[in-house]
Structure formats: structure tokens, C-alpha cells
Design an enzyme around this catalytic site. Sequence first.
Site, mmCIF file in Angstrom:
data_model
loop_
_atom_site.group_PDB
_atom_site.id
_atom_site.type_symbol
_atom_site.label_atom_id
_atom_site.label_comp_id
_atom_site.label_asym_id
_atom_site.label_seq_id
_atom_site.Cartn_x
_atom_site.Cartn_y
_atom_site.Cartn_z
ATOM 1 N N TYR A 1 -14.949 4.692 7.694
ATOM 2 C CA TYR A 1 -15.479 3.352 7.430
ATOM 3 C C TYR A 1 -16.917 3.165 7.902
ATOM 4 O O TYR A 1 -17.295 2.108 8.399
ATOM 5 C CB TYR A 1 -14.561 2.295 8.057
ATOM 6 C CG TYR A 1 -13.256 2.168 7.307
ATOM 7 C CD1 TYR A 1 -13.146 1.337 6.207
ATOM 8 C CD2 TYR A 1 -12.136 2.919 7.666
ATOM 9 C CE1 TYR A 1 -11.956 1.226 5.496
ATOM 10 C CE2 TYR A 1 -10.941 2.821 6.966
ATOM 11 C CZ TYR A 1 -10.862 1.968 5.876
ATOM 12 O OH TYR A 1 -9.681 1.864 5.167
ATOM 13 N N CYS B 1 -3.942 2.358 -4.437
ATOM 14 C CA CYS B 1 -4.867 3.153 -3.629
ATOM 15 C C CYS B 1 -4.969 4.546 -4.241
ATOM 16 O O CYS B 1 -4.061 5.371 -4.088
ATOM 17 C CB CYS B 1 -4.376 3.225 -2.185
ATOM 18 S SG CYS B 1 -5.447 4.261 -1.174
ATOM 19 N N ASP C 1 -12.835 2.719 -0.717
ATOM 20 C CA ASP C 1 -11.963 3.038 0.407
ATOM 21 C C ASP C 1 -12.474 4.317 1.049
ATOM 22 O O ASP C 1 -12.343 5.382 0.471
ATOM 23 C CB ASP C 1 -10.550 3.249 -0.147
ATOM 24 C CG ASP C 1 -9.527 3.451 0.938
ATOM 25 O OD1 ASP C 1 -9.748 2.978 2.060
ATOM 26 O OD2 ASP C 1 -8.498 4.085 0.652
ATOM 27 N N HIS C 2 -13.067 4.227 2.174
ATOM 28 C CA HIS C 2 -13.637 5.366 2.908
ATOM 29 C C HIS C 2 -14.920 5.869 2.241
ATOM 30 O O HIS C 2 -15.154 5.645 1.056
ATOM 31 C CB HIS C 2 -12.687 6.569 3.043
ATOM 32 C CG HIS C 2 -11.322 6.207 3.542
ATOM 33 N ND1 HIS C 2 -10.312 7.117 3.626
ATOM 34 C CD2 HIS C 2 -10.813 5.045 4.009
ATOM 35 C CE1 HIS C 2 -9.227 6.527 4.104
ATOM 36 N NE2 HIS C 2 -9.511 5.260 4.336
ATOM 37 N N HIS D 1 -7.888 0.096 -4.141
ATOM 38 C CA HIS D 1 -8.705 0.938 -3.261
ATOM 39 C C HIS D 1 -9.209 2.103 -4.096
ATOM 40 O O HIS D 1 -8.381 2.850 -4.640
ATOM 41 C CB HIS D 1 -7.851 1.550 -2.146
ATOM 42 C CG HIS D 1 -7.463 0.591 -1.061
ATOM 43 N ND1 HIS D 1 -6.691 0.982 0.008
ATOM 44 C CD2 HIS D 1 -7.766 -0.712 -0.866
ATOM 45 C CE1 HIS D 1 -6.518 -0.057 0.820
ATOM 46 N NE2 HIS D 1 -7.150 -1.098 0.306
ATOM 47 N N HIS E 1 0.846 -1.196 0.000
ATOM 48 C CA HIS E 1 0.000 0.000 0.000
ATOM 49 C C HIS E 1 0.884 1.249 0.000
ATOM 50 O O HIS E 1 1.883 1.299 0.704
ATOM 51 C CB HIS E 1 -0.873 -0.030 1.268
ATOM 52 C CG HIS E 1 -1.939 0.996 1.313
ATOM 53 N ND1 HIS E 1 -1.691 2.322 1.606
ATOM 54 C CD2 HIS E 1 -3.274 0.906 1.101
ATOM 55 C CE1 HIS E 1 -2.840 2.990 1.574
ATOM 56 N NE2 HIS E 1 -3.813 2.164 1.270
HETATM 57 C C1 DNO Z 1 -6.678 3.381 5.438
HETATM 58 C C2 DNO Z 1 -6.067 2.194 4.886
HETATM 59 C C3 DNO Z 1 -4.666 1.922 5.417
HETATM 60 C C4 DNO Z 1 -4.196 0.605 4.880
HETATM 61 C C5 DNO Z 1 -2.810 0.210 5.312
HETATM 62 C C6 DNO Z 1 -2.345 -0.971 4.532
HETATM 63 O O1 DNO Z 1 -7.833 3.599 5.293
HETATM 64 O O2 DNO Z 1 -6.073 2.252 3.517
HETATM 65 O O3 DNO Z 1 -4.679 1.861 6.797
HETATM 66 O O4 DNO Z 1 -5.022 -0.404 5.344
HETATM 67 O O5 DNO Z 1 -1.930 1.246 5.179
HETATM 68 O O6 DNO Z 1 -1.365 -1.639 5.233
#
Ligand code: DNO
Length: 393
Positions: free
Chosen positions: A365, A274, A348-349, A301, A236
Amino acid sequence: MKKLEHTWRWFGNSDPVNLADIKQTGATGVVTALHHIPNGEIWKIEEIDNRKEDIENVGLNWSVVESIPVHEDIKKQKGNWKKYIENYKQSIINLGKCNIPVVTYNFMPVLDWTRTDLCYKMPDGSLALRFEKTALIAFDIYILNRDNAKKQYSKREIAEAKLFYNKMTDIEKEILTKSIIAGLPGAEEKYTLNDFREALQEYEDIDERKLRDNLMYFIKEISPVAEKAGVKLALHPDDPPFSLFGLPRVVSTKKDYKLLFEEINIDANGMCFCSGSLAAREDNDLVEMVSAFSDKIHFIHLRNLKREQGGGFYETNHLDGSIDMYKLLKLLLHEQQKRQLSIPMRPDHGHQMMDDLAKKTNPGYSAIGRLRGLAEMRGLETGILENMKRRKI
Ligand code: DNO
């Protein structure tokens, strides 16, 4: 036409959004971790199997591990780091035996993802996450009182931070401190101000070059093991993708990933693409990055953000913001057509909105905001695929 695999992050039994809720989102895969196991310890087969069974009992799959945290000692190569690497390998082997195909991890020193405001009010009344550079600098210089902090900022930034700090109430200072160091969901480390100062000091002799060497060492160790175990590794990016508190960060740009893939040319060694983390830097061209690393993307993500003047950003709805989501998703779907298996993707979020405003939710989340994101992404995906089919692309 092959779709991505639609997944949803779940923090385990303490998550206010439970597995039965996830089933209703339209996701088929779950992204989770054994959060109760302390960093550095082995994930035993029995524990993995138990979690897997809970997920499968509601008709979902455990598609991705996010994350097996990398112990700080591995990043610093201090203390018990060699033992922790061996434990990490064993966890990967065990996950492989349980048929969990992807492991996400990051290599950010001290702090995982970082925001300065967890309740930034949007014009429609929903709440977003924000990273405001001035707030971070105010915390660094005037609350943390980090030695030499001022050297890292311009005169103008310092003046703005001072003004910002002077206007803050004690409660606001406390909230800012907590937002930055008390640990966001999934970040397995949390600190008090003193712990945080100590953790930063531990990195005094570790510059970018050393951290990169330590990252390469770690991946050289784990990727052949993952390859053999049938597990893909998805590194990530740093979030945000630049240095904070004088700490080095080495997974922020196209150059960083290029170095990594050139040096360790093993299929299992890949990335978690991401969009929101990478796009916080204007010089990260996302389209260019997908094109360069398409076959290295083991997990996606999707999230959008609006970059603000001065280097900060706030998180927007998935179809708004600085990222051209249509263009990005189209490119990812082109890559998907070349693959046998669906690439897992998760929203993601999302904003805290509607009923969730009155509930206790994990920052970023909550259920409804992410549901909106997933629905928007699924709709956009359907449209793009239909168009590709008609045009026979
Ligand atoms: C936040 C996430 C991060 C992710 C880590 C992966 O929302 O995208 O915390 O899980 O960095 O190791």
C-alpha cells in the site's frame, strides 16, 4: 459512458499516505475502516461521522468500508458469536444512517491475506509481494512444527521445503515468520507463534462444510439488515484462494460464490471482485466469473499477478502478469453501463518503488506503486469507454 468510481484505500491517520495525498491521485472515493475499534464491537454513529467528516473536508467521499472484521467467534460459532453478529448488524445499520453504501468483509479463518515475501525484488528494482509455496511449507513444517503438517504435502514439496529451510539464516526465518503471522495491513489479527498454534487448534473440529454453514448462517442474518439499511455487502475472496495450514477456506471459487448467491438471494448480498486474489488459482476463470456474477459485484479490486510453478505467485504491475486486464476491465465496464451508480474500484496493491523505497510504507500500500496502478487503470478505462462510444456498444 459511465466510469467506475476511482477509490483509494486509506488506513486512517497512521497511514503514511494522507488524505491530501489521496486527493492528488485522481481518486474521488476513500476506502477505509475504523481500525481502532476492536473486532466484534459496534461502530458508533459518532465515530463514523467523525471519520466521514475528515474525509469530506478534503473533498473526497467515504465510498466503501473495508472492512468490518468478522470476529473469529462468528466463524467458529463459539463463545460470544451471537452477540458479535448482533453487533455487526448494528454497525451496518449505523453505516447506513451515515450513508456509507458498501461494506467489504471476508470469512478467512485465522489469517486474512497471506504472503511469504514482502520485498521480492523485481528486475526494475522495485519491490513486490510474493507468495511462495515452498516458503510457506518450510514455515509450516520446520518453524511452526505443526502436528500432522507433513500429511498435507507431497514428498517432493517436503524435500524442497527442507532444502529451502536449511539454507535460511536465523534472520530470514524471523522475517518469514513475521511476514506470515504478524499481520499485513488491514488484517486485524496478529499472532506470535504460540498464539498462532492455539488459533489453529481452535479449528480442529471445523471442516469445510461446517465453515460454509457458519458463513451462510452469518450472511442470512446480516443481509436482510443490510438491505433495509441501504448498504451493499461485498464478500472478499480468500487470498490466496486455497487452504493454508489445514484450515478450511470457502470463498475461493466460482462454485463457492454460486452456492452463496443461490442460497441467499438478496440484492445486498454481493461480492468484492478481487482480481488478484481470484487469479492466484489457474482454474478460476475471471471472465467467466464476472459474467456469472456481474450484478453481484459491489466493489472491485484491480491487481495483477504472475502465477509461478508449484502454486505460488508474485504481484506484477497492473498491465503485466497472468490476468488479461484489458478483457477483464472491458467486461466490468459493460456491467457498469447497466448501472445507475458507479461501481467503486480501487488499485489493490502496487510495488514499492522510486522514493517510496527509502520510506516506511505499508506492504502493498505504498503511494507511488498504487498511483501507477490507478493511472494505468484510468487510462485503460478511458480507452475502452471511448472505443465503446465510437462503436456504440
Ligand atoms: C488485502 C486486502 C484484504 C481485504 C480483506 C477484506 O490487501 O484486499 O485484506 O481488505 O480481506 O475483508
